[in-house]
Motif scaffolding. Structure first.
Motif, PDB file in Angstrom:
ATOM      1  N   UNK A   1       1.245  -0.690  -0.185  1.00  0.00           N
ATOM      2  CA  UNK A   1      -0.241   0.157  -0.290  1.00  0.00           C
ATOM      3  C   UNK A   1       0.575   1.125  -0.403  1.00  0.00           C
ATOM      4  N   UNK A   2       1.758   1.404  -0.722  1.00  0.00           N
ATOM      5  CA  UNK A   2       2.710   2.187  -0.889  1.00  0.00           C
ATOM      6  C   UNK A   2       2.005   3.866  -1.001  1.00  0.00           C
ATOM      7  N   UNK A   3       0.647   4.177  -1.746  1.00  0.00           N
ATOM      8  CA  UNK A   3       0.385   4.915  -2.220  1.00  0.00           C
ATOM      9  C   UNK A   3      -0.553   5.610  -0.813  1.00  0.00           C
ATOM     10  N   UNK A   4      -1.562   4.634  -0.410  1.00  0.00           N
ATOM     11  CA  UNK A   4      -1.689   5.116   1.027  1.00  0.00           C
ATOM     12  C   UNK A   4      -0.525   5.596   2.183  1.00  0.00           C
ATOM     13  N   UNK A   5       0.803   4.907   2.173  1.00  0.00           N
ATOM     14  CA  UNK A   5       1.619   5.067   2.945  1.00  0.00           C
ATOM     15  C   UNK A   5       2.514   6.353   2.652  1.00  0.00           C
ATOM     16  N   UNK A   6       2.235   6.967   2.120  1.00  0.00           N
ATOM     17  CA  UNK A   6       3.042   7.859   1.445  1.00  0.00           C
ATOM     18  C   UNK A   6       1.495   8.951   1.564  1.00  0.00           C
ATOM     19  N   UNK A   7       0.651   9.233   1.564  1.00  0.00           N
ATOM     20  CA  UNK A   7      -0.403  10.063   2.261  1.00  0.00           C
ATOM     21  C   UNK A   7      -0.445  10.099   3.793  1.00  0.00           C
TER      22      UNK A   7
ATOM     23  N   UNK B   1      20.104  -2.051   1.194  1.00  0.00           N
ATOM     24  CA  UNK B   1      21.559  -1.780   2.312  1.00  0.00           C
ATOM     25  C   UNK B   1      20.721  -1.802   3.111  1.00  0.00           C
ATOM     26  N   UNK B   2      19.690  -1.033   3.532  1.00  0.00           N
ATOM     27  CA  UNK B   2      18.628  -1.161   4.411  1.00  0.00           C
ATOM     28  C   UNK B   2      17.250  -1.790   4.674  1.00  0.00           C
ATOM     29  N   UNK B   3      17.561  -3.286   4.713  1.00  0.00           N
ATOM     30  CA  UNK B   3      16.241  -4.157   4.397  1.00  0.00           C
ATOM     31  C   UNK B   3      15.322  -4.411   5.779  1.00  0.00           C
ATOM     32  N   UNK B   4      13.808  -4.221   5.229  1.00  0.00           N
ATOM     33  CA  UNK B   4      12.661  -3.654   5.317  1.00  0.00           C
ATOM     34  C   UNK B   4      11.817  -4.168   4.795  1.00  0.00           C
ATOM     35  N   UNK B   5      10.911  -5.411   5.486  1.00  0.00           N
ATOM     36  CA  UNK B   5       9.632  -5.546   4.747  1.00  0.00           C
ATOM     37  C   UNK B   5       8.501  -5.008   4.443  1.00  0.00           C
ATOM     38  N   UNK B   6       8.485  -3.540   5.450  1.00  0.00           N
ATOM     39  CA  UNK B   6       7.123  -2.523   4.563  1.00  0.00           C
ATOM     40  C   UNK B   6       8.529  -0.960   4.549  1.00  0.00           C
TER      41      UNK B   6
END
Length: 963
Positions: free
Chosen positions: A47-53, A818-823
């Motif tokens: 949900x990248x778009x929602x995360x950006x908002x 470099x900065x591993x992360x699931x989200x």
């Protein structure tokens, strides 16, 4: 300094395992065509778009209003270019502190879609006129939705982020209701009127066309010179001669215009040319009135061997005179007088100096007639919607101007031939010929259009509005208050608005928002009633535009008005009015946007299209433009600058490039080009983008590998760093300022070039090249190595975020490596703040001198390698002769061998030997004598030093012993 991939050439212990070599799983080969869809899926899943908002809540808003493409057909390089450009703007704003939301949209009405649906019905054996309008509109809706879905996937594949799940569409019921509501505002303001004017008409499509729907192509036309006998005045009996490229308009002739300041003469035919295969159309004794400047060209066209000029014809003598129609006596319908009218539009550039005036078939003709007589009543309707003569062209009824069906669609029908034959029969043809000239064609059917007088609905541009100024004046003022990129866009749209006629908004189509008004049958007055308007917009909001056609007029009119007194208009709104109204139902109605928009961004052709229709609609309803800044890109052309076309075989489609290289390469091509000009694309040009990408990827890969297991505990402060690291921090500070300024100015080419040059020239070819030795060979606890990794970390964080708007896939891949992360996502980052203390202009000036010396030494070592006197630079210990004391002093406290990547180095202020190496064309006085390094090669760092006893130099011995 050993290379990570080199074989150990020495005998004895292998020290490779004691080196601190880069470690990374970031692949050298990107595999973009396969990997990019995986990133798109990840962004959708998280949900990248929602995360950006959510992340941007509370920040200052930035609005780029998406111009709606037509929902028909696959995207092409031009639409891909514009959508990527918008994404760059949105992403760069989001990462520089704004809440930059992007809502994509589609234009779902209008001729492009209707034309395709009509073709589908024809393919199934059904003509449009045989299909019920409700069925036809339903098919259009299905067609538009199908292509909207296709285009949405194609746009998303380019890497753009936005509210793809909730786009706006002009065919949404709420949108259609708002469009109708916007039209009614013009009716309330008294700017909407019905007039009978000549408009550009497509007989093939049976509809009026706006200027924005016209393109110009070469067309071969029949030209004729026609004699109009003068029936009054001193020159009665002579004939005024006109010239036209549209013989079919002669039945519609109602006047002749002359130039009030032009010189005319009376010419008498003495002899015709002999040996003709046909009887000429003039004879000795004929008297012709012509412009003196054009008389000779007329004589040649008329096959006249000899004539004599028998007198002047002053323009004043033509005033208030009239001629007989050349078809007088034919069909019983041409018995009227043809007046001579003064017209400033008449020139002596071509023709005869007299302009055949058919007020139903030309804008100048119409203006001349109405200016002289103040009425439209006597303007005939000689041609119907199919391009066939009506009964108002007696004797020619049914003849077609253009063929509208079959293989000869768009070719001349029988009208021209029929008219010419009658002119010959009545002795009024002087000459005929053929001419190839630029002629308006429909941009969809590609067929020629005609000018045809027909009742249409217009929005007045020169009638005073509520603020006392006309719509044209308000629009011109709004243009002056708008920013344009490139700046010349202002003059382009201003010229168009200054010279355009009233806005023709009616179309004779089936698919679109109807002109939802009632006109009084006797007075023609538009009904303006809030209650009626409310019922109309409510019905459309509930059932869509079909509600206007399917609902009885009485339901809208209510009890206050008699149905028999009013005409329910069934024309369709110009699609440009639809798209010009999007600011109302997108920017104003969506809570996540605002009105007006900061930016409208489209191709340069939209100065006459969406930019202009939005400007006029908004100025007419809100008194200002719906945007503060207009950004335009050029067209996409092939490598030779030619327009792309299937016939030339030079079309490059986005999916073609994506399948071979990936969408990232299209984004780089766009960002590395001057989008304000036409953009060239070819295999070679795309290849250049691929090469640039590979260089950048290799740099990012090296940074990631060199930063393996780096942590904040390892960082050192700038005060603890060597000069080289502080110099790189200075360069980051300068670049940070340049990148932010570039993005702010929408100079993506400048941003890309500066970042790429920094990565290639200042990192790979300079800093990282120097620091490989320290990174691989120094103790992990050494200040120099820690400082290098601290700087490289700062470089990585900035390059990945700075370039994330352009290389959306690769910078995401690098960031998560470099900065591993699931989200996590680089796109959720902001450009890092750069401390002011990093800026050190004095240090930078010093290092410019250092690098000048290094550049000459590097040039000398290249010669030594080329001549095979050395294999690697570590085999050398050059002597650099530097005449400039300041340049020499710049190396105080520094190890020149470290900077030259040699085992030894000496700097001298003495005069250089004559045979020393110098760079050609350089003004700086630096010379180099190359020498071999003395000593034994260290088996770990490969430097050749006198201190090496058996295997290792002192540094390497200490590191190995303490490991």
């Amino acid at each position: 300094m050993p290379d990570a991939s080199a074989d150990d050439e020495t005998k004895g212990r292998d020290y490779k395992d004691t080196l601190f070599l880069p470690k990374t799983e970031f692949p050298m080969r990107a595999g973009l065509p396969k990997r990019e869809p995986q990133w798109l899926k990840r962004w959708a899943d998280m949900g990248l778009y929602q995360r950006l908002r959510e992340d941007a809540k509370g920040r200052k808003g930035f609005v780029l209003h998406d111009g709606p493409p037509y929902a028909n057909g696959h995207i092409h390089m031009g639409t891909a270019l514009t959508k990527i450009l918008k994404d760059l703007i949105i992403r760069s704003k989001q990462m520089t502190g704004y809440n930059a939301n992007f809502v994509p949209g589609w234009d779902c009405h209008g001729l492009p879609i209707e034309w395709k649906v009509e073709e589908e019905f024809r393919g199934n054996g059904r003509a449009k006129r045989d299909v019920p309008s409700s069925e036809f509109r339903a098919a259009c809706r299905i067609y538009a939705q199908k292509w909207l879905d296709v285009q949405r996937d194609e746009f998303k594949r380019l890497g753009g982020e936005g509210d793809w799940d909730n786009p706006y569409t002009t065919m949404a019921f709420a949108s259609e209701a708002r469009i109708a509501s916007e039209l009614l505002k013009f009716a309330e303001a008294g700017l909407l009127y019905r007039g009978s004017k000549p408009v550009m008409w497509s007989p093939v499509e049976q509809t009026a066309l706006a200027e924005a729907e016209i393109e110009y192509h070469d067309h071969q036309s029949t030209t004729i010179w026609v004699k109009f006998p003068l029936e009054s005045g001193d020159f009665k009996g002579a004939s005024v001669v006109i010239w036209t490229t549209t013989p079919w308009t002669i039945p519609g002739n109602r006047a002749i215009c002359y130039g009030p300041k032009m010189s005319y003469g009376l010419y008498e035919v003495v002899a015709m040319k002999g040996d003709l295969e046909f009887e000429p159309w003039s004879a000795p004794g004929d008297r012709l009135i012509l412009s003196d400047a054009l008389a000779e060209s007329v004589r040649e066209a008329g096959l006249i061997e000899e004539w004599k000029r028998v007198g002047d014809v002053p323009a004043e003598a033509l005033k208030d005179r009239h001629c007989a129609h050349p078809l007088k006596g034919f069909g019983g319908g041409y018995e009227f007088d043809v007046p001579l009218l003064a017209g400033d539009h008449v020139t002596d550039e071509a023709g005869t100096g007299f302009v055949h005036t058919a007020p139903g078939h030309g804008q100048d003709d119409y203006i001349a007639w109405v200016s002289a007589f103040g009425t439209q009543v006597e303007i005939p309707h000689t041609v119907d919607e199919f391009g066939a003569y009506t009964d108002e062209a007696p004797g020619f009824t049914g003849e077609q101007v253009l063929v509208i069906e079959g293989k000869k669609k768009g070719k001349d029908g029988g009208a021209n031939k029929a008219v010419v034959e009658q002119l010959i029969a009545h002795g009024k043809l002087l000459a005929r010929g053929r001419i190839k000239h630029s002629y308006p064609h429909s941009w969809r059917s590609k067929a020629p259009v005609i000018f045809r007088n027909t009742p249409q609905w217009f929005i007045a541009l020169d009638k005073p509005t509520q603020n006392g100024k006309t719509l044209r004046e308000n629009a011109l003022n709004a243009i002056d208050e708008t920013q344009f990129t490139p700046p010349q866009g202002r003059n382009r749209i201003r010229t168009m608005v200054e010279g355009r006629p009233d806005w023709l908004i009616s179309r004779q189509r089936a698919w679109g928002v109807p002109i939802t008004i009632f006109a009084h049958k006797e007075t023609g007055e538009v009904l303006v009633d809030d209650a009626v308007n409310g019922r109309i917009t409510s019905a459309i909001a509930e059932k869509g535009a079909d509600a206007w056609f399917d609902t009885p007029a009485a339901d809208f009119l209510g009890a206050d008005y008699a149905v028999d007194d009013y005409e329910k208009v069934d024309d369709i709104l110009d699609v440009w009015f639809d798209s010009g109204s999007t600011h109302a139902f997108v920017l104003e109605d969506r809570p996540d946007l605002r009105w007006p928009a900061d930016i409208y961004c489209e191709g340069s052709d939209q100065h006459r299209g969406w930019f202009q229709s939005s400007l006029l609609e908004s100025c007419g309803t809100r008194g200002r433009a719906p945007y503060g800044h207009v950004v335009t890109n050029g067209f996409v052309v092939d490598g030779d600058g030619r327009k792309m076309s299937k016939s030339l075989g030079n079309v490059m489609a986005p999916d073609q490039i994506i399948k071979q290289y990936g969408a990232e390469i299209i984004r780089i091509w766009m960002a590395s080009s001057d989008y304000t000009d036409d953009l060239r694309v070819s295999d070679e040009i795309i290849g250049s983008s691929v090469d640039a990408y590979r260089k950048l990827r290799n740099t990012m890969r090296y940074l990631i590998g060199a930063l393996y297991e780096f942590s904040d505990d390892e960082k050192v402060t700038p005060a603890e760093m060597p000069e080289l690291e502080r110099y790189i921090l200075h360069r980051l500070s300068v670049l940070d300022e340049e990148v932010r300024a570039g993005y702010d100015k929408l100079d993506f080419k400048g941003v890309w070039r500066k970042c790429l040059d920094f990565a290639s020239l200042e990192l790979s070819a300079f800093y990282l090249d120097i620091r490989k030795d320290s990174l691989y060979c120094d103790s992990p606890n050494s200040t120099r190595r820690r400082a290098a990794r601290t700087v490289m970390s700062a470089v990585f964080d900035r390059l990945t975020t700075w370039l994330a708007p352009i290389c959306v896939f690769t910078m995401e891949e690098a960031w998560l490596e470099r900065y591993p992360s699931e989200d996590g996502s680089v796109h959720l980052q902001q450009f890092p703040d750069t401390p002011g203390e990093w800026r050190d202009d004095a240090l930078a000036a010093k290092w410019r001198k250092i690098r000048d010396v290094r550049r000459v030494v590097t040039g000398a070592l290249e010669v030594e390698r080329r001549e095979k006197r050395i294999g690697a630079s570590l085999e050398a210990a050059p002597v650099a002769y530097v005449a400039d004391p300041e340049m020499l002093n710049a190396y105080n406290g520094l190890d020149p061998a470290e900077l030259f990547i040699t085992s030894g180095a000496t700097l001298s202020g003495d005069p250089a030997p004559d045979n020393a190496f110098r760079l050609e064309g350089e003004s700086i006085d630096i010379a180099v004598v190359s020498q071999k390094a003395a000593g034994i090669k260290c088996k770990r760092c490969w430097r050749i030093l006198p201190e090496v006893d058996v295997d290792l130099c002192k540094r390497c011995d200490d590191v190995v012993e303490n490991a």
